[in-house]
Design a protein around this motif. Structure first.
Motif, PDB file in Angstrom:
ATOM      1  N   UNK A   1      -0.458  18.026  12.560  1.00 26.08           N
ATOM      2  CA  UNK A   1      -1.647  17.911  13.411  1.00 26.08           C
ATOM      3  C   UNK A   1      -2.912  18.121  12.565  1.00 26.08           C
TER       4      UNK A   1
ATOM      5  N   UNK B   1       8.199   9.505  18.905  1.00 25.71           N
ATOM      6  CA  UNK B   1       7.317  10.458  19.589  1.00 25.71           C
ATOM      7  C   UNK B   1       5.940   9.816  19.757  1.00 25.71           C
TER       8      UNK B   1
ATOM      9  N   UNK C   1       3.375  11.420  21.473  1.00 22.29           N
ATOM     10  CA  UNK C   1       2.321  12.423  21.545  1.00 22.29           C
ATOM     11  C   UNK C   1       1.905  12.838  22.946  1.00 22.29           C
ATOM     12  N   UNK C   2       2.834  12.810  23.891  1.00 23.70           N
ATOM     13  CA  UNK C   2       2.517  13.171  25.285  1.00 23.70           C
ATOM     14  C   UNK C   2       2.081  14.632  25.476  1.00 23.70           C
ATOM     15  N   UNK C   3       2.431  15.477  24.498  1.00 23.94           N
ATOM     16  CA  UNK C   3       2.029  16.889  24.560  1.00 23.94           C
ATOM     17  C   UNK C   3       2.625  17.642  25.744  1.00 23.94           C
ATOM     18  N   UNK C   4       3.827  17.229  26.159  1.00 21.93           N
ATOM     19  CA  UNK C   4       4.509  17.976  27.225  1.00 21.93           C
ATOM     20  C   UNK C   4       5.986  18.185  26.875  1.00 21.93           C
TER      21      UNK C   4
ATOM     22  N   UNK D   1      -3.924  19.597  22.312  1.00 16.52           N
ATOM     23  CA  UNK D   1      -3.252  18.845  23.383  1.00 16.52           C
ATOM     24  C   UNK D   1      -3.014  17.385  22.988  1.00 16.52           C
ATOM     25  N   UNK D   2      -2.895  17.125  21.693  1.00 15.57           N
ATOM     26  CA  UNK D   2      -2.471  15.795  21.254  1.00 15.57           C
ATOM     27  C   UNK D   2      -1.197  15.993  20.444  1.00 15.57           C
ATOM     28  N   UNK D   3      -0.110  15.390  20.838  1.00 17.80           N
ATOM     29  CA  UNK D   3       1.120  15.451  20.052  1.00 17.80           C
ATOM     30  C   UNK D   3       1.945  16.703  20.302  1.00 17.80           C
ATOM     31  N   UNK D   4       2.933  16.977  19.428  1.00 20.63           N
ATOM     32  CA  UNK D   4       3.875  18.084  19.647  1.00 20.63           C
ATOM     33  C   UNK D   4       3.178  19.445  19.700  1.00 20.63           C
TER      34      UNK D   4
END
Lengths: 559, 92
Positions: free
Chosen positions: A161, A205, A207-210, A327-330
């Motif tokens: 990140x 992946x 990057x949904x961040x959930x 809040x972007x990605x893992x």
């Protein structure tokens, strides 16, 4: 050879696959139901509190960890999921190996030693990493761990990140308390770019961040992937709660009893039995212990249910001087590994620091909490919009997993209270030793220094009215559950003081295995799923190679 | 003029056009008939109405996230590796 596996989660799904591939007839009995993926994503979005269990289908007959009863000085804080796929559906997907020292915790720290070493498990780490699909760079991991020469992870490390780069640019090469700092990539069970010869299962992946509790893209590994690869000799039955394992007079396990239910909202059920040549309990550390206690088995050492461990996690949170794009990605792609060992381990618990990429979401409920704060302070319109943007875009957190040593007083027993099927609910007596508290406090001080180096504005606060708050040496502290329950059917080198042997086979029963994190004599400072998976594959290998003289041979040798 | 949209724009700092593009004006107007200003802001910013998220769209269109310039977790994906890059400055 007929095997019954209890639990279709991480360990059970892996073992069922290997057994099925090797000609065993396998029945997997799963207490929970199936959850439809799209429904779960929708439920996640519409849930006010986005806790790990929230997206998943719940049933009255097989409640998840919300039916635990806490009786100890501290609350056991980690959830688990009874559902097809188990907690492996909701997990973070972070897969650092344990450190070689973590297998000798009694010698160098507190708690228990393992009966096997890192070297014994290393080939199975590799096998697990390829079965699950791990993205990591072997050279990078060698900076803090012995990884076999020439080994490649099946996927290249995920990009770091932006936050990681900001942190690394400041802390790499600096020192705290004599520990040289280095930001190191964390192995991830989510799809990156494959190396030659590996075909990822599922999408990249996105990057949904959930990731916790659900990856809409299905880029994160869950046990459902392994289930898709099961051979035709593996049968799954969901909604089947095993409530007794039966053994004959020689200790040999003969069959299991289970309760099958149809509807989600009542305890109405029918009773069934299934005979087996070998039974493998893979129902979660707490559920395995519950089932052994309900069956009156495997407990000649009096250790069943004891040594309950977790990673008490310390969260600290701050604002960077500049926007870092949370809040972007893992949730976390790197960590600081420098505090996982060292001579301090003799005095206080070691810890691993995750660099947390989802702002103050876990620690403080951002951005809802920030909005509420600014609205209460009277901000409206453009001023409010600016304040939220300015605050949230600079947020980051440090998530510190602190080792908890095996302590026989931390234990699972059977409560007098019953669940809807009439089975006892698990009662947990849980506490934190001074060794753990000293580790939490040391972790807090390291975070303070990191924030100072980063010129970050520290917003961490622990208040007496908050859950899991306590004071230690006059300092306020708080811990969170990392979801890493273990130790409850502990592995050892002697039947006198452990429940299972190095193969996760119960000392008291030649054809009964209890697998998963419950077997671990220590958790070290690593998220334990990859170690659980490596252990499961080692046990599966053992079952396959010992089947000829195996169970039948042992029968004739019975006293 | 639409009094609810006008009031919402004044309270939230988002334009009437930005608010309409969420597709939530009618749903929120119906909910917020006797709401306080703070409740109206909470609804627009977080998608929460008196402790409940009335629809998954309410979550996905939360203005707090738009203010920051990121999608609410689990709603829209920025793409593989997008997290490497320096974040864009928000529009204000």
């Amino acid at each position: 050879m007929r095997a019954v596996v209890v639990g279709a989660g991480f360990a059970g799904s892996l073992i069922a696959k290997v057994l099925g591939d090797n000609g065993f007839s396998v029945l997997v009995l799963e207490a929970g139901a199936d959850t439809d993926h799209d429904e779960a994503v929708e439920r996640f979005r519409a849930s006010r509190v986005k806790s790990p269990l929230r997206p998943y289908r719940t049933t009255v007959a097989a409640p998840s960890s919300d039916y635990l009863i806490n009786t100890g000085p501290f609350d056991y804080a980690s959830p688990y999921l009874r559902m097809n796929g188990g907690t492996g559906a909701a997990w973070t997907g972070i897969t650092p190996r344990m450190h070689p020292d973590d297998f000798r915790t009694a010698d160098i720290g507190r708690g228990r030693n393992w009966p096997i070493s890192y070297d014994d498990l290393e080939p199975y780490y590799r096998a697990a990493e390829w079965e699950i699909g791990i993205a990591a760079d072997a050279d990078e991991q060698r900076q803090h761990l012995p990884v076999a020469e020439g080994y490649r992870y099946p996927m290249h490390a995920l990009p770091r990140t932006y936050l990681d780069r900001v942190v690394a640019s400041v802390v790499d090469g600096a020192s705290i308390d004599g520990h040289e700092l280095l930001v190191v990539g964390t192995p991830q069970a989510r799809n990156g770019k494959p190396v030659d010869g590996y075909r990822p299962d599922g999408n990249l992946c996105a990057g949904y961040a959930s990731c916790v509790p659900i990856c809409p893209e299905q880029a994160k590994y869950t046990p459902h992937r392994t289930q898709k690869r099961w051979s035709g000799t593996v049968e799954l039955r969901t909604r089947c709660v095993v409530n007794r394992v039966h053994a004959d007079e020689f200790g040999r396990v003969t069959k299991v009893s289970y309760q099958r239910y149809e509807d989600d909202t009542t305890g109405r059920h029918t009773r069934h039995e299934e005979e087996a040549d070998v039974v493998i309990l893979a129902a979660h550390a707490i559920e395995n212990a519950k089932l052994l206690l309900m069956s009156g088995l495997a407990n000649s050492s009096d250790q069943v249910g004891r040594n309950l461990m977790d990673h008490p996690a310390l969260l600290t949170w701050a604002l960077m001087p500049q926007p870092v794009g949370p809040f972007r990605g893992p949730g976390s792609t790197t960590g600081i590994e420098a505090f996982r060992g060292g001579p301090e381990r003799g005095r206080r618990a070691p810890f691993r620091i995750e660099i947390g990429n989802w702002g103050w979401g876990w620690s403080a409920g951002s951005p809802d909490s920030d909005t509420a704060e600014f609205v209460a302070a009277g901000l409206r319109g453009t001023a409010l919009r600016r304040a939220v943007a300015e605050r949230v875009s600079r947020q980051f957190a440090l998530q510190v997993e602190v080792e908890q040593e095996a302590d026989p007083a931390n234990r699972v027993t059977l409560a007098a209270e019953r669940d809807a099927l009439g089975n006892p609910r698990p009662s947990l007596h849980y506490g934190l030793s001074d060794y753990v508290k000293d580790g939490l406090l040391a972790a807090k001080r390291v975070c303070d220094q990191l924030f100072e180096m980063l010129k970050a504005e520290d917003y961490t606060s622990y208040k007496p009215d908050e859950e899991r708050y306590f004071e230690h040496n006059g300092e306020p502290l708080r811990y969170w559950g990392a979801g890493h329950g273990g130790g409850t059917h502990v592995m050892g080198s002697s039947r006198r003081d452990s429940v299972v042997d190095q193969w996760q086979r119960c000392w008291d029963h030649p054809n009964l295995y209890a697998v998963g994190c419950g077997s671990m004599p220590s958790l070290g400072t690593s998220n334990p799923s990859i170690t659980m998976a490596a252990l499961a594959l080692r046990t599966a290998d053992h079952l396959v190679s010992s089947r000829v003289e195996g169970v039948l041979g042992k029968m004739s040798k019975a006293p | 003029m639409d009094a609810f949209v006008e009031l919402s724009a004044e309270l939230t700092g988002f334009s009437a056009e930005e608010l309409r593009s969420t597709g939530l004006v009618e749903q929120y107007r119906a909910l917020a008939q006797d709401a306080s200003h703070a409740e109206i802001i909470e609804l627009w910013y977080t998608g929460v109405w008196r402790g409940v998220i009335p629809s998954s769209r309410a979550y996905a269109e939360g203005l707090a996230w738009k203010a920051v310039g990121v999608a609410p977790p689990g709603t829209r994906a920025p793409g593989f590796g997008s997290w490497e890059h320096r974040p864009r400055r928000s529009s204000l």
